[in-house]
Design an enzyme around this catalytic site. Structure first.
Site, PDB file in Angstrom:
ATOM      1  N   GLU A   1      66.288  29.266 128.440  1.00 18.71           N
ATOM      2  CA  GLU A   1      65.403  28.105 128.538  1.00 18.71           C
ATOM      3  C   GLU A   1      66.167  26.791 128.477  1.00 18.71           C
ATOM      4  O   GLU A   1      65.612  25.736 128.768  1.00 18.71           O
ATOM      5  CB  GLU A   1      64.380  28.123 127.394  1.00 18.71           C
ATOM      6  CG  GLU A   1      63.355  29.232 127.489  1.00 18.71           C
ATOM      7  CD  GLU A   1      62.308  29.104 126.396  1.00 18.71           C
ATOM      8  OE1 GLU A   1      62.691  28.807 125.244  1.00 18.71           O
ATOM      9  OE2 GLU A   1      61.127  29.291 126.692  1.00 18.71           O
ATOM     10  N   GLY A   2      67.430  26.845 128.061  1.00 21.34           N
ATOM     11  CA  GLY A   2      68.210  25.634 127.902  1.00 21.34           C
ATOM     12  C   GLY A   2      69.216  25.820 126.785  1.00 21.34           C
ATOM     13  O   GLY A   2      69.785  26.903 126.632  1.00 21.34           O
TER      14      GLY A   2
ATOM     15  N   PHE B   1      72.980  29.059 123.812  1.00 18.74           N
ATOM     16  CA  PHE B   1      71.907  29.387 124.746  1.00 18.74           C
ATOM     17  C   PHE B   1      70.584  29.493 123.986  1.00 18.74           C
ATOM     18  O   PHE B   1      70.513  30.126 122.917  1.00 18.74           O
ATOM     19  CB  PHE B   1      72.190  30.714 125.441  1.00 18.74           C
ATOM     20  CG  PHE B   1      72.978  30.584 126.721  1.00 18.74           C
ATOM     21  CD1 PHE B   1      73.567  29.390 127.071  1.00 18.74           C
ATOM     22  CD2 PHE B   1      73.121  31.668 127.582  1.00 18.74           C
ATOM     23  CE1 PHE B   1      74.296  29.255 128.243  1.00 18.74           C
ATOM     24  CE2 PHE B   1      73.834  31.547 128.759  1.00 18.74           C
ATOM     25  CZ  PHE B   1      74.433  30.339 129.089  1.00 18.74           C
ATOM     26  N   LYS B   2      69.551  28.872 124.527  1.00 13.75           N
ATOM     27  CA  LYS B   2      68.194  29.035 123.986  1.00 13.75           C
ATOM     28  C   LYS B   2      67.515  30.133 124.805  1.00 13.75           C
ATOM     29  O   LYS B   2      67.001  29.889 125.889  1.00 13.75           O
ATOM     30  CB  LYS B   2      67.405  27.728 124.074  1.00 13.75           C
ATOM     31  CG  LYS B   2      66.064  27.788 123.366  1.00 13.75           C
ATOM     32  CD  LYS B   2      65.321  26.468 123.476  1.00 13.75           C
ATOM     33  CE  LYS B   2      64.068  26.471 122.606  1.00 13.75           C
ATOM     34  NZ  LYS B   2      63.170  27.586 122.846  1.00 13.75           N
ATOM     35  N   TYR B   3      67.544  31.340 124.276  1.00 10.58           N
ATOM     36  CA  TYR B   3      67.068  32.491 125.030  1.00 10.58           C
ATOM     37  C   TYR B   3      65.546  32.501 125.168  1.00 10.58           C
ATOM     38  O   TYR B   3      64.819  31.986 124.313  1.00 10.58           O
ATOM     39  CB  TYR B   3      67.540  33.788 124.355  1.00 10.58           C
ATOM     40  CG  TYR B   3      69.030  33.990 124.441  1.00 10.58           C
ATOM     41  CD1 TYR B   3      69.628  34.438 125.606  1.00 10.58           C
ATOM     42  CD2 TYR B   3      69.842  33.720 123.342  1.00 10.58           C
ATOM     43  CE1 TYR B   3      71.001  34.626 125.682  1.00 10.58           C
ATOM     44  CE2 TYR B   3      71.212  33.902 123.404  1.00 10.58           C
ATOM     45  CZ  TYR B   3      71.793  34.346 124.580  1.00 10.58           C
ATOM     46  OH  TYR B   3      73.155  34.516 124.655  1.00 10.58           O
TER      47      TYR B   3
END
Length: 853
Positions: A621-622, A454-456
């Site tokens: 974010e992605g 996860f791109k936090y």
């Protein structure tokens, strides 16, 4: 709207460095009227009103070529006599040791010349006649005295280099100039090397230090007025005609004469004066800073005043970026004679050239021969190795003082040993390369195993911890993506780390790469980045914390004295998870520690796609895609049709965007895989509902090689009505931020906006794709000989309060994105942004630093 100082487009990196100006106000206040001109008591720092003589009459707007009248200080019954403390020329007495070997480069007070008032006017524009410095270092005469023998390096020599840098766009000339400058200092005054590195970098100290110049524009304005006698309105007219504070200072001083010839400024003295400005605190600090600035400006001759003010204004405007400075330093060291560096360089050094080999190559170069001689090949090979070494050491240990000390104590051979990666000193982080889809990721990586994380939506943080030696009290530091120390912003994380040390008696030291995310203290649910941005930026007390946070760890680069950079990510990840399991302190207000949520490609593509959908539906974010093990990937086919394979290491690569780390953002995933950080530089008058507002807005990116901004596209999407109103107030027509004339250095190409904006903000912009454009000149010649690049369907995301102009996206990055999208979208082959877009309203305005990796 953001209001901050306009920084240089030429400084490193990249990356946000230690600020030269912390409280610099907008340049609209630069020439604010000063009701009283004062002379200063430098000891007390208090001003006392005193006449300077008749005010200069400036007619810049009425008569072309008019020059201001000369101040006749001899007619003033009490003329102000300036003494530049600490800035006098230091002369060597007969038999004295060479100044180049002096630790501080300074002599005793008794050796300083006694300066006495001399009636008459002295020309302050005269400059020493230095040899050309932009030539090939192999033909540059290093044995020629650059300044009087046995004296410290004058500031005019550094200014000579800055003038040469600002007058060229050639990378070769820039590298030659920097190499010759640093080599001259190494040979003739070593103590000036470190101050010169900082002055060329437009900073005073490493980015993580707390040294800030803290000088406001009004202080500089009053100082220029005081030493020139010009009125505020005359200075404003000068600024309106040039748009650069340094040019204003140069013009304001051009016809001023002094009663006494002031001794030359020294590089070390100028740097120390800037440090004294930074140290001025408390009541009367503004007067103390102004007094120092005035003394520097009075002693400055010719171009020195221009670059002094540009340094003070953090707008050096030369094409010397951090990488160029490091390359030049490496080359200067290769060419420097071993006895200059202390005589410890081995004859078989893989980095340093011997006196004989350098002389041989210089002879070849002097004869104008092509450099195909074995001696030339050997020297160039040493250049390459030395450049790689210096850059590698710097990105792991970004401190010029430590690097220079390491060089003087062991040369390049032992530099990595003397200046290692160190707990408490941040290294430049690894950065991710943008991608557009999962298909592209699989195309790039093939069968190589990877993990999706996860791109936090938080703030990237590098956490350093080391157990105390005496009292066992751990030392904790937290650094931002730009290496700024934000330890006092997160006392809850500091407390968390100390609890971890207590829980693990065997733990000695570590450096963790992570993301700090705002969470719900009850259930640990993720909150938005806006929530995190509401926290104070420094000096936070545990009792004042209202926004709880969790540290999501994703990499471990140092553990218990061992550097882990060269290990594959699979090993680093395994160590991180085993040594730092999720941790929740029972103390009230303490932060949490957890691992990023992830999914491995070895679980199958279906699992990765399901994980991607989960990311899309979450607050993340992605995804970040990271290679687990080193391998090889297939490059594009060569012209002969042969497929080549290149290695792709899964190591941690400081300060690099690597294909081993790929980022896949959920917004516009079928369009651009990344956002652009762009600068608003102009606008058109709005129509219909937007009458009275600026719409569309002209956006630009940086051209670092030419030290300017280049317009790319028009944007009219993503703005809320509230933002439009704030924009009109901030860029009001006729103000210092908005002009009908192009006062600021921006290449607008075929775009002709109704008004031009003063470049000082950075906006995050997202678009559908990059297109070839007959109007834009951005990246012209990089992808097409006749067309530049533009952004299709640009949409405003937010103002990047955390970014300076030098951190805006570059034309090189734009060209890289265009090349990366070829074959992925049919629209990539042509078309331009025609501005015919539908606005998307934003409910909130985001205003703080976020992750970008």
């Amino acid at each position: 709207m953001s209001k901050r100082a306009q920084p240089s487009l030429s400084s490193s990196s990249q990356q946000k460095r230690a600020k030269l100006v912390s409280d610099q106000s907008s340049l609209k206040d630069f020439f604010r009227s000063s009701p009283t001109l004062t002379s200063h008591d430098s000891a007390a720092g208090k001003g006392k009103s005193k006449a300077l003589g008749p005010e200069l009459v400036e007619q810049l707007n009425t008569k072309k070529g008019a020059t201001p009248e000369v101040i006749d200080l001899t007619s003033d019954p009490e003329p102000t006599i300036y003494r530049v403390s600490g800035c006098e020329t230091l002369s060597a007495t007969p038999g004295q040791a060479d100044v180049r070997d002096s630790p501080g480069g300074a002599l005793d007070a008794s050796d300083r010349p006694s300066w006495k008032p001399v009636l008459g006017k002295h020309d302050i524009t005269a400059q020493p006649n230095y040899q050309p410095i932009g030539v090939d270092p192999l033909v540059y005469d290093i044995q020629k005295f650059p300044w009087p023998a046995n004296t410290p390096a004058p500031y005019s020599f550094l200014v000579h280099a800055l003038v040469t840098l600002s007058g060229t766009r050639s990378r070769i000339v820039i590298l030659n100039t920097l190499t010759n400058t640093l080599r001259t200092l190494l040979n003739w005054h070593r103590p000036s090397l470190l101050p010169s590195l900082y002055l060329l970098s437009n900073c005073l100290s490493p980015p993580y230090s707390l040294v800030e110049l803290g000088i406001g524009s009004s202080v500089i304005s009053k100082a220029i007025q005081h030493i020139s006698g010009l009125s505020s309105s005359a200075l404003r007219r000068l600024y309106n005609s040039s748009g650069d504070p340094g040019d204003v200072a140069f013009e304001a001083k051009s016809n001023v004469r002094t009663l006494i010839p002031h001794p030359p400024l020294l590089i070390t003295a100028v740097y120390n004066s800037l440090l004294n400005i930074a140290k001025s605190k408390g009541q009367g600090a503004a007067n103390q800073k102004q007094a120092i600035v005035e003394k520097l400006l009075v002693a400055a001759k010719g171009e020195e005043s221009r670059y002094l003010v540009r340094t003070l204004s953090q707008n050096l405007r030369v094409g010397a970026v951090r990488t160029s400075i490091l390359i030049a330093l490496a080359r200067a060291l290769v060419l420097t004679s071993p006895h200059i560096l202390g005589g410890f360089v081995r004859e078989d050094s893989p980095y340093h050239g011997t006196s004989q080999s350098v002389s041989a190559v210089q002879s070849i170069a002097a004869e104008g021969k092509k450099a195909f001689d074995p001696a030339c090949d050997e020297l160039h090979e040493k250049f390459t190795k030395a450049e790689a070494l210096v850059k590698r050491v710097f990105v792991r240990h970004p401190n010029y003082e430590h690097i220079v000390a390491g060089l003087f104590n062991g040369g390049l051979d032992s530099l990595e040993v003397r200046v290692p990666l160190t707990v408490g000193i941040p290294l430049h982080p690894t950065l991710g390369s943008p991608t557009r889809s999962l298909d592209e990721i699989y195309d790039r990586l093939g069968d190589l195993p990877f993990v999706a994380e996860f791109k936090y939506d938080g703030q990237r943080a590098q956490i350093h911890g080391v157990r105390g030696v005496k009292d066992d009290n751990p030392s904790v530091h937290i650094f931002s993506r730009h290496l700024e120390d934000m330890t006092t912003k997160y006392p809850d994380i500091v407390h968390l780390v100390r609890c971890i040390f207590e829980d693990q008696p065997q733990l000695q030291s570590f450096i963790i790469d992570s993301e700090i995310v705002a969470i719900d203290p009850g259930d640990g649910g993720l909150k938005s980045f806006q929530e995190l941005s509401n926290r104070a930026r420094k000096d936070v007390e545990m009792s004042d914390i209202k926004i709880s946070v969790c540290v999501f760890t994703f990499d471990l680069v140092y553990l218990d004295g061992e550097v882990l950079l060269a290990r594959p990510f699979r090993e680093r990840r395994s160590l991180l998870r085993s040594r730092f399991p999720p941790f929740l302190s029972c103390d009230k207000g303490a932060g949490r520690l957890d691992h990023v949520e992830s999914c491995e490609s070895e679980n199958g593509r279906d699992a990765i796609e399901e994980f991607w959908q989960k990311a899309v539906e979450s607050r993340s974010e992605g995804l970040m895609i990271k290679l687990l093990d080193s391998g090889t990937i297939q490059e594009d086919r060569t012209q002969k049709g042969n497929a080549r394979r290149k290695p792709l290491p899964a190591t941690y690569e400081p300060d690099k965007r690597t294909s081993a780390w790929l980022k896949l953002k959920k917004d516009y995933v079928v369009g651009l895989g990344d956002t652009l950080d762009m600068v608003p530089v102009g606008a058109w008058h709005g129509n219909g509902r937007k009458a009275g507002w600026w719409s569309p807005v002209l956006l630009a990116v940086r051209d670092s090689s030419n030290d300017c901004l280049v317009a790319v596209c028009k944007c009219m999407s993503g703005f809320s009505d509230t933002f439009y109103k704030e924009m009109v107030a901030h860029y009001s027509e006729g103000s210092d931020n908005c002009s009908t004339q192009p006062l600021w250095r921006t290449d607008t190409g075929g775009f002709r906006p109704d008004v031009y904006f003063r470049p000082h903000e950075v906006w995050e912009i997202r678009g559908a794709d990059i297109t070839l454009s007959p109007v834009s000149l951005a990246a012209l010649g990089m992808v097409s000989s006749s067309r530049g690049l533009s952004l299709r369907f640009p949409r405003f995301i937010k103002t990047r309060e955390d970014k300076l102009l030098e951190q805006a996206s570059t034309v090189d990055f734009l060209a890289q994105m265009w090349k990366g999208q070829q074959g992925k979208s049919a629209t990539a082959q042509g078309g331009t942004d025609d501005g015919d877009l539908v606005d998307v309203e934003l409910d909130t305005e985001e205003v703080a630093e976020e992750s970008d990796y």
